[in-house]
Motif scaffolding. Structure first.
Motif, PDB file in Angstrom:
ATOM      1  N   PHE A   1      -8.091   7.198   7.099  1.00 29.63           N
ATOM      2  CA  PHE A   1      -9.343   6.470   6.856  1.00 29.63           C
ATOM      3  C   PHE A   1      -9.101   5.358   5.839  1.00 29.63           C
ATOM      4  O   PHE A   1      -9.610   4.241   5.988  1.00 29.63           O
ATOM      5  CB  PHE A   1     -10.426   7.421   6.362  1.00 29.63           C
ATOM      6  N   TYR A   2      -8.318   5.661   4.812  1.00 29.03           N
ATOM      7  CA  TYR A   2      -7.955   4.642   3.809  1.00 29.03           C
ATOM      8  C   TYR A   2      -7.189   3.490   4.457  1.00 29.03           C
ATOM      9  O   TYR A   2      -7.440   2.312   4.163  1.00 29.03           O
ATOM     10  CB  TYR A   2      -7.110   5.290   2.712  1.00 29.03           C
ATOM     11  N   VAL A   3      -6.263   3.804   5.358  1.00 26.87           N
ATOM     12  CA  VAL A   3      -5.498   2.772   6.056  1.00 26.87           C
ATOM     13  C   VAL A   3      -6.426   1.834   6.809  1.00 26.87           C
ATOM     14  O   VAL A   3      -6.299   0.610   6.730  1.00 26.87           O
ATOM     15  CB  VAL A   3      -4.477   3.411   7.029  1.00 26.87           C
ATOM     16  N   THR A   4      -7.376   2.389   7.561  1.00 23.14           N
ATOM     17  CA  THR A   4      -8.284   1.544   8.335  1.00 23.14           C
ATOM     18  C   THR A   4      -9.162   0.692   7.424  1.00 23.14           C
ATOM     19  O   THR A   4      -9.471  -0.457   7.752  1.00 23.14           O
ATOM     20  CB  THR A   4      -9.172   2.396   9.257  1.00 23.14           C
ATOM     21  N   GLN A   5      -9.539   1.228   6.279  1.00 21.33           N
ATOM     22  CA  GLN A   5     -10.321   0.441   5.327  1.00 21.33           C
ATOM     23  C   GLN A   5      -9.531  -0.753   4.809  1.00 21.33           C
ATOM     24  O   GLN A   5     -10.040  -1.883   4.741  1.00 21.33           O
ATOM     25  CB  GLN A   5     -10.751   1.319   4.150  1.00 21.33           C
ATOM     26  N   MET A   6      -8.277  -0.525   4.446  1.00 18.64           N
ATOM     27  CA  MET A   6      -7.453  -1.584   3.895  1.00 18.64           C
ATOM     28  C   MET A   6      -7.138  -2.654   4.943  1.00 18.64           C
ATOM     29  O   MET A   6      -7.148  -3.854   4.659  1.00 18.64           O
ATOM     30  CB  MET A   6      -6.149  -1.009   3.331  1.00 18.64           C
ATOM     31  N   ILE A   7      -6.845  -2.234   6.164  1.00 23.08           N
ATOM     32  CA  ILE A   7      -6.497  -3.185   7.218  1.00 23.08           C
ATOM     33  C   ILE A   7      -7.685  -4.056   7.584  1.00 23.08           C
ATOM     34  O   ILE A   7      -7.527  -5.241   7.914  1.00 23.08           O
ATOM     35  CB  ILE A   7      -5.962  -2.434   8.463  1.00 23.08           C
ATOM     36  N   ASN A   8      -8.897  -3.511   7.511  1.00 24.32           N
ATOM     37  CA  ASN A   8     -10.088  -4.264   7.900  1.00 24.32           C
ATOM     38  C   ASN A   8     -10.665  -5.123   6.781  1.00 24.32           C
ATOM     39  O   ASN A   8     -11.687  -5.780   6.979  1.00 24.32           O
ATOM     40  CB  ASN A   8     -11.164  -3.301   8.416  1.00 24.32           C
TER      41      ASN A   8
ATOM     42  N   ALA B   1      -6.172  12.981   7.297  1.00 22.94           N
ATOM     43  CA  ALA B   1      -7.393  12.326   7.785  1.00 22.94           C
ATOM     44  C   ALA B   1      -7.947  11.371   6.736  1.00 22.94           C
ATOM     45  O   ALA B   1      -8.370  10.250   7.055  1.00 22.94           O
ATOM     46  CB  ALA B   1      -8.437  13.381   8.145  1.00 22.94           C
ATOM     47  N   GLU B   2      -7.940  11.779   5.474  1.00 19.22           N
ATOM     48  CA  GLU B   2      -8.443  10.928   4.396  1.00 19.22           C
ATOM     49  C   GLU B   2      -7.606   9.660   4.252  1.00 19.22           C
ATOM     50  O   GLU B   2      -8.136   8.554   4.058  1.00 19.22           O
ATOM     51  CB  GLU B   2      -8.450  11.703   3.078  1.00 19.22           C
ATOM     52  N   LYS B   3      -6.300   9.800   4.367  1.00 18.10           N
ATOM     53  CA  LYS B   3      -5.429   8.648   4.151  1.00 18.10           C
ATOM     54  C   LYS B   3      -5.417   7.707   5.360  1.00 18.10           C
ATOM     55  O   LYS B   3      -5.241   6.493   5.206  1.00 18.10           O
ATOM     56  CB  LYS B   3      -4.026   9.113   3.769  1.00 18.10           C
TER      57      LYS B   3
ATOM     58  N   ASN C   1       0.848  -1.192   0.000  1.00 15.30           N
ATOM     59  CA  ASN C   1       0.000   0.000   0.000  1.00 15.30           C
ATOM     60  C   ASN C   1       0.884   1.242   0.000  1.00 15.30           C
ATOM     61  O   ASN C   1       1.811   1.342   0.805  1.00 15.30           O
ATOM     62  CB  ASN C   1      -0.887   0.015   1.240  1.00 15.30           C
ATOM     63  N   THR C   2       0.576   2.165  -0.879  1.00 13.43           N
ATOM     64  CA  THR C   2       1.409   3.357  -1.039  1.00 13.43           C
ATOM     65  C   THR C   2       0.611   4.612  -0.723  1.00 13.43           C
ATOM     66  O   THR C   2      -0.500   4.794  -1.205  1.00 13.43           O
ATOM     67  CB  THR C   2       1.964   3.435  -2.474  1.00 13.43           C
ATOM     68  N   LEU C   3       1.194   5.482   0.090  1.00 14.94           N
ATOM     69  CA  LEU C   3       0.576   6.744   0.485  1.00 14.94           C
ATOM     70  C   LEU C   3       1.521   7.880   0.106  1.00 14.94           C
ATOM     71  O   LEU C   3       2.670   7.897   0.545  1.00 14.94           O
ATOM     72  CB  LEU C   3       0.321   6.757   1.996  1.00 14.94           C
ATOM     73  N   ASP C   4       1.053   8.814  -0.704  1.00 11.37           N
ATOM     74  CA  ASP C   4       1.905   9.879  -1.237  1.00 11.37           C
ATOM     75  C   ASP C   4       1.580  11.239  -0.614  1.00 11.37           C
ATOM     76  O   ASP C   4       0.406  11.592  -0.448  1.00 11.37           O
ATOM     77  CB  ASP C   4       1.736   9.987  -2.755  1.00 11.37           C
TER      78      ASP C   4
END
Length: 225
Positions: free
Chosen positions: A194-201, A190-192, A44-47
């Motif tokens: 939220f993305y992290v929690t979506q991917m982990i779950n 905050a958006e990213k 997973n990549t976060l820029d």
């Protein structure tokens, strides 16, 4: 391709809900958030485009969020395949440079180790900029699972999840621009997260808890008691 100037693999392990963690600094650059599957590894990549003063807080908030979801309390075995999991303490952390608060596991040693790795990455990136090499850098958090091998071969470590935070350093040209960037970063972070929690779950692969306590070290890292 990795650039030698920014590459500094740190072999010291950190804690995690699953397996081992490695912090890896890489001088590469890709665009946009995306999740890639390479050799069964979820990457997973976060820029981010950041001023230097914001790098440590952005990376720390992301890594603490990931570890918050990848950390268990103490596992106590009652008998084979039967165990209980202890509770964890949590705390809120207010950023100093960004209008943002994130939650983390309440463990001073873990927080200190994360800060050490993030500070090293920040220092490497600033050094590269000052040397006129690149403004782009990556710090990666990887989770490993240990696979035992038959004698005389050594055990192998397989990465099953990887999180990359890619940073491009910029400099504000005015106080107004600096304030504007600070506001944007808080919203973007905050958006990213939220993305992290979506991917982990998501219901993807995570290593199974071993049936016997002798194998616990193959899946979980137990440095922090």
């Amino acid at each position: 391709k990795k650039r030698a100037k920014l590459k500094a693999v740190v072999s010291t392990q950190s804690t995690g809900r699953y397996g081992y963690i490695r912090f890896d600094y890489i001088g590469t650059w890709l665009k946009n958030i995306r999740s890639l599957a390479v050799m069964n590894v979820r990457c997973n990549t976060l820029d981010f485009t950041l001023e230097s003063q914001h790098v440590k807080e952005v990376v720390s908030s992301l890594f603490h969020t990931i570890l918050l979801h990848r950390t268990f309390g103490k596992i106590s075995y009652k008998k084979e395949s039967t165990y209980s999991i202890g509770s964890l303490g949590f705390q809120d952390n207010d950023c100093n440079k960004i209008d943002f608060t994130y939650c983390s596991v309440n463990h001073p040693e873990l927080a200190s180790d994360i800060d050490k790795q993030v500070s090293q990455f920040h220092s490497e990136l600033r050094g590269s900029v000052n040397a006129g090499l690149t403004r782009n850098g990556t710090i990666a958090l990887e989770f490993y699972e240990k696979k035992k091998a038959r004698w005389p071969f050594a055990a192998e470590f397989f990465t099953w999840e990887k999180w990359e935070v890619k940073v491009e350093l910029v400099s504000a040209t005015s106080t107004a621009e600096q304030q504007r960037r600070q506001e944007i970063i808080g919203t973007e972070l905050a958006e990213k997260i939220f993305y992290v929690t979506q991917m982990i779950n998501k219901s993807d692969y995570v290593p199974k808890t071993p049936d016997i306590p002798n194998d616990i070290g193959n899946v979980y890292h137990t440095k922090y008691q």
